[in-house]
Design an enzyme around this catalytic site. Structure first.
Site, PDB file in Angstrom:
ATOM      1  N   LYS A 102       0.834  -1.206   0.000  1.00 11.61           N
ATOM      2  CA  LYS A 102       0.000   0.000   0.000  1.00 11.61           C
ATOM      3  C   LYS A 102       0.865   1.251   0.000  1.00 11.61           C
ATOM      4  CE  LYS A 102      -4.366  -1.700   1.793  1.00 11.61           C
ATOM      5  NZ  LYS A 102      -5.399  -1.643   2.801  1.00 11.61           N
ATOM      6  N   LYS A 141      -4.702  -9.077  -6.488  1.00 12.49           N
ATOM      7  CA  LYS A 141      -6.053  -9.453  -6.034  1.00 12.49           C
ATOM      8  C   LYS A 141      -7.065  -8.384  -6.437  1.00 12.49           C
ATOM      9  CE  LYS A 141      -6.368  -7.219  -1.587  1.00 12.49           C
ATOM     10  NZ  LYS A 141      -7.193  -7.134  -0.434  1.00 12.49           N
ATOM     11  N   LYS A 178     -10.667  -2.919  -3.775  1.00 15.10           N
ATOM     12  CA  LYS A 178     -11.153  -1.540  -3.854  1.00 15.10           C
ATOM     13  C   LYS A 178      -9.965  -0.616  -3.790  1.00 15.10           C
ATOM     14  CE  LYS A 178     -14.115  -2.604  -0.181  1.00 15.10           C
ATOM     15  NZ  LYS A 178     -13.225  -2.628   0.914  1.00 15.10           N
TER      16      LYS A 178
HETATM   17  P1  ADP Z   1     -10.157  -4.242  -0.141  1.00 17.58           P
HETATM   18  O1  ADP Z   1      -8.872  -4.991  -0.278  1.00 17.58           O
HETATM   19  O2  ADP Z   1     -11.008  -4.356  -1.351  1.00 17.58           O
HETATM   20  O3  ADP Z   1      -9.971  -2.815   0.342  1.00 17.58           O
HETATM   21  P2  ADP Z   1     -11.015  -4.983   2.571  1.00 17.58           P
HETATM   22  O4  ADP Z   1      -9.633  -4.756   3.068  1.00 17.58           O
HETATM   23  O5  ADP Z   1     -12.086  -4.065   3.058  1.00 17.58           O
HETATM   24  O6  ADP Z   1     -11.023  -4.992   0.967  1.00 17.58           O
HETATM   25  O7  ADP Z   1     -11.422  -6.483   2.875  1.00 17.58           O
HETATM   26  C1  ADP Z   1     -12.685  -6.950   3.350  1.00 17.58           C
HETATM   27  C2  ADP Z   1     -12.687  -8.467   3.344  1.00 17.58           C
HETATM   28  O8  ADP Z   1     -12.677  -8.950   1.987  1.00 17.58           O
HETATM   29  C3  ADP Z   1     -11.441  -9.086   4.011  1.00 17.58           C
HETATM   30  O9  ADP Z   1     -11.843 -10.242   4.711  1.00 17.58           O
HETATM   31  C4  ADP Z   1     -10.570  -9.465   2.861  1.00 17.58           C
HETATM   32  O10 ADP Z   1      -9.707 -10.537   3.175  1.00 17.58           O
HETATM   33  C5  ADP Z   1     -11.599  -9.871   1.822  1.00 17.58           C
HETATM   34  N1  ADP Z   1     -11.078  -9.671   0.470  1.00 17.58           N
HETATM   35  C6  ADP Z   1     -10.694  -8.493  -0.088  1.00 17.58           C
HETATM   36  N2  ADP Z   1     -10.294  -8.666  -1.349  1.00 17.58           N
HETATM   37  C7  ADP Z   1     -10.416 -10.000  -1.607  1.00 17.58           C
HETATM   38  C8  ADP Z   1     -10.152 -10.813  -2.756  1.00 17.58           C
HETATM   39  N3  ADP Z   1      -9.714 -10.272  -3.873  1.00 17.58           N
HETATM   40  N4  ADP Z   1     -10.387 -12.133  -2.680  1.00 17.58           N
HETATM   41  C9  ADP Z   1     -10.852 -12.691  -1.536  1.00 17.58           C
HETATM   42  N5  ADP Z   1     -11.118 -11.986  -0.421  1.00 17.58           N
HETATM   43  C10 ADP Z   1     -10.913 -10.650  -0.441  1.00 17.58           C
END
Ligand code: ADP
Length: 334
Positions: A109, A196, A199
């Site tokens: 990040k 991955k 967002k």
């Molecule tokens: P982001 O990475 O989109 O900002 P968050 O950090 O808010 O998402 O993650 C919320 C939940 O979604 C967490 O449990 C995270 O492990 C899961 N998660 C986020 N991206 C993925 C992905 N690409 N595949 C599987 N799980 C994910």
């Protein structure tokens, strides 16, 4: 105590990675276990963001979580429960600086932030956020934490912090939470299957669960598939990702038949992509309908969530009281 704790950041729309990696599990688990699921807005300010929009994003995410089936009584908003930041400070004193410097999400990040903003400023909040995340979890002393694969290292840190705390205060106070994965713990970006779906990675790297049909079809149609097979004959990450999305959306028959085509080298990627888009759209139709109902009832829903946050906060207050007793901090009821 809660059996299950998990959370999501209000940094943008809920995408299929969030849903298939974590939120779907929340919905499935909540009938069997006592659960708390947070919208963690303190995490959303670890990087510069649109502060004017944050409050709205938090509510929108709440509405979306309700629309996919999370129960209102299990939902809370992190910043309504000040014990999260309070415990975070205390736990930071039980966290290893060396281990913190090895957190790959911080490295990713901060590198991305430097590249995008052309500014070398990185907040200490971004560095500390895995400790806040540990506090989010340990505050409710859960047994299980259903999250995606990307959170594995952070959960390991949480367990280490809990162990160190228990060992230094001389009591097995915190349970060591276990990670729970779905069958699809890592959904990849369709625009770049090397990373991955996220967002935080930017708009083209995620597909919203609530996307309009035309946008969703366009995003899936433009998914990177490469040549389909890597040099050693395996399926490429991009194609594998599409198959995972197809299976996760419940299209078992289409999944089996298209996989057969792949094995026979007769698969047309456009057929795979159309099947994925059809499957996802079929699945989300009910969510989108429910979302409309919620939109017509926003005021009541907000009150419900304030109330559930208040109820869930009672556990947090109890934990802080116990932690203060265990660490010799002063406890006074004002
Ligand atoms: P982001 O990475 O989109 O900002 P968050 O950090 O808010 O998402 O993650 C919320 C939940 O979604 C967490 O449990 C995270 O492990 C899961 N998660 C986020 N991206 C993925 C992905 N690409 N595949 C599987 N799980 C994910």
């Amino acid at each position: 105590m809660k059996d299950i704790l998990s959370a999501i950041q209000p940094t943008g729309d809920m995408h299929f990675g969030n849903y298939f990696g974590a939120v779907k599990n929340w919905v499935d688990l909540q009938d069997k276990y006592s659960c708390a699921f947070g919208v963690v807005d303190y995490h959303a300010i670890t990087m510069p963001t649109n502060y004017q929009k944050l409050r709205n994003n938090t509510w929108e995410l709440i509405f979306n979580l309700l629309a996919v089936g999370v129960n209102a009584e299990n939902l809370f908003i992190q910043s309504l429960i000040p014990e999260h930041t309070e415990l975070s400070w205390i736990l930071s004193c039980f966290s290893s600086y060396g281990q913190m410097t090895r957190m790959t999400q911080f490295k990713d990040k901060s590198a991305k932030s430097k590249e995008e903003t052309k500014d070398s400023f990185i907040s200490a909040g971004l560095f500390n956020y895995p400790i806040l995340q540990s506090a989010d979890i340990l505050l409710y002393r859960p047994k299980f934490v259903p999250v995606g694969k990307d959170q594995e290292q952070h959960l390991e840190l949480t367990r280490n912090i809990a162990q160190r705390f228990n060992s230094l205060v001389g009591k097995e106070y915190f349970r060591l939470p276990e990670i729970l994965f779905t069958e699809t713990p890592k959904i990849r970006s369709t625009a770049n299957p090397e990373i991955k779906m996220s967002k935080s990675a930017g708009e083209k790297h995620y597909i919203s669960v609530f996307a309009e049909e035309s946008r969703l079809r366009k995003q899936i149609r433009s998914a990177v598939t490469d040549t389909g097979r890597t040099n050693d004959g395996d399926m490429s990450q991009g194609v594998k990702n599409l198959f995972e999305l197809l299976k996760a959306s419940g299209q078992t028959e289409a999944y089996k038949s298209l996989l057969q085509d792949f094995e026979n080298s007769s698969l047309k990627y456009v057929d795979l992509k159309d099947a994925v888009a059809d499957g996802l759209l079929k699945m989300t139709r009910a969510f989108i309908e429910k979302r409309k109902e919620i939109a017509a009832n926003k005021k009541n829903v907000k009150n419900q969530i304030k109330q559930s946050s208040w109820e869930i906060r009672k556990i947090a207050q109890e934990t802080i009281k116990n932690v203060k007793d265990l660490t010799g901090l002063i406890n006074v009821r004002f």
